[in-house]
Design a protein around this motif. Structure first.
Motif, short mmCIF file in Angstrom:
data_model
loop_
_atom_site.label_atom_id
_atom_site.label_comp_id
_atom_site.label_asym_id
_atom_site.label_seq_id
_atom_site.Cartn_x
_atom_site.Cartn_y
_atom_site.Cartn_z
N HIS A 183 0.83 -1.20 0.00
CA HIS A 183 0.00 0.00 0.00
C HIS A 183 0.87 1.25 0.00
CE1 HIS A 183 -2.59 -3.20 1.47
NE2 HIS A 183 -3.57 -2.51 0.92
N SER A 184 1.92 1.25 -0.81
CA SER A 184 2.85 2.37 -0.84
C SER A 184 2.29 3.56 -1.63
CB SER A 184 4.20 1.94 -1.40
OG SER A 184 4.05 1.47 -2.72
N ASP A 185 1.36 3.32 -2.54
CA ASP A 185 0.77 4.40 -3.33
C ASP A 185 -0.25 5.17 -2.49
OD1 ASP A 185 0.26 5.47 -6.26
OD2 ASP A 185 -1.69 5.20 -5.29
N ARG A 186 -0.08 6.47 -2.43
CA ARG A 186 -0.93 7.32 -1.59
C ARG A 186 -2.41 7.25 -2.02
NH1 ARG A 186 1.24 12.91 0.33
NH2 ARG A 186 0.54 12.49 2.43
N THR A 187 -2.67 7.22 -3.32
CA THR A 187 -4.06 7.15 -3.79
C THR A 187 -4.69 5.82 -3.38
OG1 THR A 187 -3.53 8.60 -5.65
CG2 THR A 187 -5.55 7.30 -5.82
N CYS A 188 -3.94 4.75 -3.45
CA CYS A 188 -4.45 3.45 -3.01
C CYS A 188 -4.82 3.50 -1.53
CB CYS A 188 -3.41 2.37 -3.27
SG CYS A 188 -3.94 0.71 -2.77
N ARG A 189 -3.95 4.06 -0.71
CA ARG A 189 -4.24 4.18 0.73
C ARG A 189 -5.48 5.05 0.96
NH1 ARG A 189 1.29 5.23 1.13
NH2 ARG A 189 0.86 7.40 1.72
N ARG A 190 -5.59 6.13 0.22
CA ARG A 190 -6.75 7.01 0.37
C ARG A 190 -8.04 6.30 -0.02
NH1 ARG A 190 -4.32 12.73 -1.97
NH2 ARG A 190 -3.14 13.24 -0.09
N LEU A 191 -7.99 5.49 -1.06
CA LEU A 191 -9.18 4.73 -1.46
C LEU A 191 -9.54 3.71 -0.39
CD1 LEU A 191 -8.50 4.39 -5.27
CD2 LEU A 191 -10.49 5.49 -4.21
N HIS A 192 -8.54 3.06 0.20
CA HIS A 192 -8.79 2.15 1.32
C HIS A 192 -9.47 2.90 2.46
CE1 HIS A 192 -6.87 -1.86 0.85
NE2 HIS A 192 -6.24 -1.25 -0.13
N PHE A 193 -8.94 4.06 2.79
CA PHE A 193 -9.49 4.86 3.88
C PHE A 193 -10.94 5.24 3.59
CE2 PHE A 193 -10.33 8.63 6.38
CZ PHE A 193 -9.74 8.34 7.59
N ALA A 194 -11.21 5.71 2.36
CA ALA A 194 -12.57 6.09 1.98
C ALA A 194 -13.52 4.91 2.07
CB ALA A 194 -12.57 6.69 0.57
N GLY A 195 -13.09 3.77 1.57
CA GLY A 195 -13.94 2.58 1.63
C GLY A 195 -14.23 2.15 3.06
N SER A 196 -13.22 2.19 3.91
CA SER A 196 -13.41 1.81 5.32
C SER A 196 -14.32 2.78 6.03
CB SER A 196 -12.06 1.75 6.04
OG SER A 196 -11.24 0.74 5.49
N LEU A 197 -14.14 4.07 5.77
CA LEU A 197 -15.00 5.08 6.38
C LEU A 197 -16.46 4.89 5.93
CD1 LEU A 197 -15.22 7.56 8.19
CD2 LEU A 197 -14.69 8.96 6.18
N ASP A 237 -4.15 3.87 11.75
CA ASP A 237 -2.85 4.54 11.65
C ASP A 237 -2.93 5.80 10.79
OD1 ASP A 237 -1.72 2.66 13.31
OD2 ASP A 237 -0.67 1.57 11.70
N MET A 238 -3.74 5.80 9.76
CA MET A 238 -3.94 7.00 8.95
C MET A 238 -4.72 8.04 9.74
SD MET A 238 -4.66 5.33 5.22
CE MET A 238 -4.75 6.89 4.33
N LEU A 239 -5.71 7.60 10.47
CA LEU A 239 -6.56 8.50 11.24
C LEU A 239 -5.76 9.25 12.31
CD1 LEU A 239 -9.59 9.20 11.29
CD2 LEU A 239 -9.89 7.44 13.01
N ILE A 240 -4.82 8.56 12.94
CA ILE A 240 -4.03 9.19 14.01
C ILE A 240 -2.73 9.82 13.49
CG2 ILE A 240 -5.04 7.72 15.79
CD1 ILE A 240 -2.42 6.12 15.83
N GLY A 241 -2.49 9.75 12.18
CA GLY A 241 -1.33 10.41 11.59
C GLY A 241 -0.06 9.58 11.58
N ARG A 242 -0.13 8.33 11.91
CA ARG A 242 1.05 7.45 11.90
C ARG A 242 1.48 7.12 10.48
NH1 ARG A 242 0.24 2.71 15.95
NH2 ARG A 242 0.33 4.39 17.46
N ILE A 243 0.51 7.10 9.56
CA ILE A 243 0.77 6.85 8.15
C ILE A 243 0.28 8.06 7.37
CG2 ILE A 243 0.17 5.42 6.15
CD1 ILE A 243 -0.13 3.07 8.05
N PRO A 244 1.08 8.59 6.42
CA PRO A 244 0.64 9.76 5.67
C PRO A 244 -0.65 9.51 4.91
CG PRO A 244 2.95 9.26 5.22
CD PRO A 244 2.41 8.13 6.04
N PHE A 245 -1.52 10.47 4.99
CA PHE A 245 -2.79 10.41 4.28
C PHE A 245 -2.57 11.04 2.93
CE2 PHE A 245 -7.26 9.60 4.50
CZ PHE A 245 -7.81 10.48 3.60
#
Length: 103
Positions: free
Chosen positions: A21-35, A95-103
């Motif tokens: 999950h090194s690609d920022r857009t991929c992580r953001r899509l994961h975050f959006a889906g989870s939210l 980890d994204m929510l608390i800032g441990r991983i860049p959003f």
């Protein structure tokens, strides 16, 4: 080396999960889906419209798989490590929510 990596614990798996999950857009899509999963689940339970719970996997995995196939250019870890991958989704979300991983 085999295509199938063996992990003895989630703590061994999670660094691999993050590499996938090194690609920022991929992580953001994961975050959006989870939210969205959390929002739809909350709404379905509080409104009593429990049939909406059936679409939760489509919402969560839909966003994640778009991220993998179009942006990350890899296969989701879900295919080889379904339990650890699901756990990884929620740990990465936190980890994204608390800032441990860049959003």
């Amino acid at each position: 080396m085999s295509d199938q990596q063996v992990f003895n614990s989630f703590s061994e798996f999670y660094p691999y999960y993050l590499e996938e999950h090194s690609d920022r857009t991929c992580r953001r899509l994961h975050f959006a889906g989870s939210l969205l999963v959390l929002m739809v689940a909350t709404w379905a339970i509080t409104s009593g419209m429990l049939a909406w719970l059936l679409i939760l996997p489509v919402i969560g995995y839909g966003f994640a798989w778009i991220g993998h196939f179009w942006f990350e250019k890899n296969r989701p870890a879900t295919f080889k490590h379904p339990v650890y991958s699901l756990m990884g989704d929620w740990v990465m979300f936190r980890d994204m929510l608390i800032g441990r991983i860049p959003f």
